[in-house]
Write an enzyme that holds these catalytic residues in place. Structure first.
Site, mmCIF file in Angstrom:
data_model
loop_
_atom_site.group_PDB
_atom_site.id
_atom_site.type_symbol
_atom_site.label_atom_id
_atom_site.label_comp_id
_atom_site.label_asym_id
_atom_site.label_seq_id
_atom_site.Cartn_x
_atom_site.Cartn_y
_atom_site.Cartn_z
ATOM 1 N N LYS A 79 0.837 -1.203 0.000
ATOM 2 C CA LYS A 79 0.000 0.000 0.000
ATOM 3 C C LYS A 79 0.870 1.250 0.000
ATOM 4 O O LYS A 79 1.904 1.292 0.681
ATOM 5 C CB LYS A 79 -0.919 -0.032 1.229
ATOM 6 C CG LYS A 79 -1.947 1.084 1.294
ATOM 7 C CD LYS A 79 -2.848 0.903 2.509
ATOM 8 C CE LYS A 79 -3.901 1.986 2.626
ATOM 9 N NZ LYS A 79 -4.801 1.784 3.790
ATOM 10 N N SER A 154 -9.656 1.796 2.988
ATOM 11 C CA SER A 154 -8.791 2.523 2.084
ATOM 12 C C SER A 154 -7.762 1.657 1.372
ATOM 13 O O SER A 154 -7.087 2.128 0.463
ATOM 14 C CB SER A 154 -8.061 3.616 2.870
ATOM 15 O OG SER A 154 -7.199 3.032 3.844
ATOM 16 N N SER A 178 -9.866 -0.689 7.294
ATOM 17 C CA SER A 178 -9.370 -0.502 5.927
ATOM 18 C C SER A 178 -8.617 -1.680 5.333
ATOM 19 O O SER A 178 -8.213 -1.626 4.164
ATOM 20 C CB SER A 178 -8.484 0.751 5.860
ATOM 21 O OG SER A 178 -9.275 1.909 6.005
#
Length: 485
Positions: A79, A154, A178
């Protein structure tokens, strides 16, 4: 080897060990998959093909030596809020658009030391603020199961990449759900470890008392491999806890006899999608058939968790994001005077959702409102944690839906932030309590979108959560379904 990008980490590691496939061949297969599917999905902000192939060549050299670890040669995505030395790390924001970090996060270093191959940086909501990956400054990621739907957020880029075969596993971060919510939306497995189990050193901070790094994979065993590689005490992170790291992969026995599970009545609410409730209750019956005992329990302060979470998270965000002033690093707007440069840099560098949360948090911390909002939210947080600990004192784990609905359509909730925040209604409490939580597939709705089952464990007892998920996974076929893209 046909469709090598569809292999689990377990299967790929075995194939690499006996040289059925080389790390370079596996990485090329994954990069070709990215090239074929990325125009539709937009899972990545940066694809690092050349660096990945160089890492794969190094992995092949280690594999030839015969003592390579389980992740050696495994292509992974990271990420973009997690720093990678020499590789642009934007946190999904324009304000860090030109930031190339001079060092790697501890979790990145641990994966690379284990021989893993980083194929790129996964897209995410800006500074991990969002539940849909629609708030990235670079692209909207799409759900591989239905391109008109969000992948969750996210960590939507990480979940989408794993589901579509653009990597064999990925790292995400989880501040209020997330990792688990996008895992549920994309039909993969994701685990948020206990707060303090994994180092946050080198992770771009959103809400420091809630953020935690964790893995996403196609199977429970894959997540166990990845968690084992990144867990452990880090003296560079003062919130990292010094406790032994179990061998999570070896602990996957699939035996549930003697385990007692709690089913909280507050997690089956009016308005939730009927197919989600049906799938989760069927999963609970499956766990009972495997030997676990299930009791209905109560978590009475659940209804206050969302409000407390958004007060605490935005307050911490307003403090953490004050460092982005155009002076230290990242984007800088042109201006004649210093104060005007600050204003323009933050106005032009931050997106709408980040500005909204900074303003909410600044208000909650301001003189005259601190006691009424932030302090009260912290008291509610203690009540929420006490609820969980009381239940977990007599149960080994808690079972809930991961999200009240399956993936929603792109743009469906962007005009109503409160509706967007409710997508995390079943996950934020776990972050407030600092507990481990895992989501795994437990069914599909009538349109073919995946449904997630959440398992919540005792502090630092990730192995029980993983073993519960493993037993369920071995008894069902949901994790074998793959999107046709």
């Amino acid at each position: 080897m046909a469709e090598a990008y569809r292999l689990s980490i377990d299967a790929a590691s075995a194939a690499l060990a006996v040289r059925d496939i080389s790390a370079v061949e596996l990485t090329r297969a994954v990069l070709a998959r990215i090239e074929a599917t990325e125009p539709a999905l937009r899972s990545f902000i940066t694809v690092a093909a050349d660096a990945a192939l160089a890492q794969a060549q190094a992995a092949d050299a280690r594999l030839a030596g015969g003592d390579a670890p389980a992740l050696c040669g495994i292509p992974l995505a990271i990420k973009d809020v997690i720093l990678t030395r020499g590789l642009r790390s934007t946190a999904g924001s324009k304000i860090l658009g030109n930031f190339v970090p001079p060092y790697s996060a501890t979790v990145t270093r641990k994966l690379l030391d284990a021989g893993a191959v980083c194929v790129g940086k996964a897209n995410c909501d800006e500074f991990a603020m969002g539940s849909s990956t629609e708030n990235s400054a670079y692209a909207i990621t799409r759900n591989p199961w239905n391109l008109s739907c969000v992948p969750g957020g996210s960590s939507g880029g990480s979940a989408s990449a794993v589901a579509a075969g653009q990597c064999l596993g990925a790292l995400g971060t989880d501040t209020g759900g997330s990792i688990r919510q996008p895992a549920a939306c994309c039909g993969v497995v994701g685990i948020k470890p206990t707060y303090g189990r994994v180092s946050r050193y080198g992770v771009v901070a959103y809400a420091s008392s809630l953020d935690q790094v964790g893995p996403l994979g196609r199977t429970v065993a894959d997540c166990a491999h990845l968690l084992g590689a990144i867990a452990g005490h880090d003296p560079r992170d003062s919130t990292s806890v010094d406790c032994p790291t179990p061998d999570y992969r070896a602990a996957l026995s699939g035996k549930l006899a003697g385990l007692r599970l709690g089913l909280p009545k507050e997690y089956f609410v009016d308005g939730m999608q009927p197919e989600v409730e049906q799938a989760v209750r069927a999963a609970v019956r499956q766990l009972e058939s495997l030997g676990a005992a299930v009791d209905e329990v109560s978590l009475p302060h659940t209804e206050y968790a969302i409000a407390a979470y958004y007060l605490i998270a935005t307050a911490e965000a307003s403090s953490n994001l004050s460092r982005y002033d155009g002076i230290k690093y990242g984007f800088r707007a042109e201006a004649e005077a210093l104060l005007e440069m600050y204003r323009r840099t933050r106005a032009q560098g931050f997106g709408a959702e980040v500005k909204r949360r900074i303003m909410l948090g600044t208000y909650a911390l301001s003189s005259g409102y601190y006691d009424a909002y932030y302090l009260k939210a912290q008291k509610v947080r203690t009540l929420v944690r006490n609820d969980f600990l009381a239940v977990l004192d007599r149960c080994h784990a808690i079972v809930t839906p991961t999200a009240p609905t399956t993936a929603f359509r792109i743009g469906e909730k962007t005009a109503d932030p409160l509706q967007m925040y409710l997508a995390d209604i079943f996950t934020v409490s776990v972050n407030l309590a600092g507990l481990p939580g895992l989501s795994l597939p437990c069914g599909f709705d009538r349109t073919g979108l995946p449904i997630g089952l959440q398992l919540i464990g005792r502090p630092f007892d990730e192995q029980t959560v993983l073993n519960l998920a493993y037993a369920y996974e071995q008894a069902t076929q949901w994790h074998l379904q793959q999107p046709e893209i």
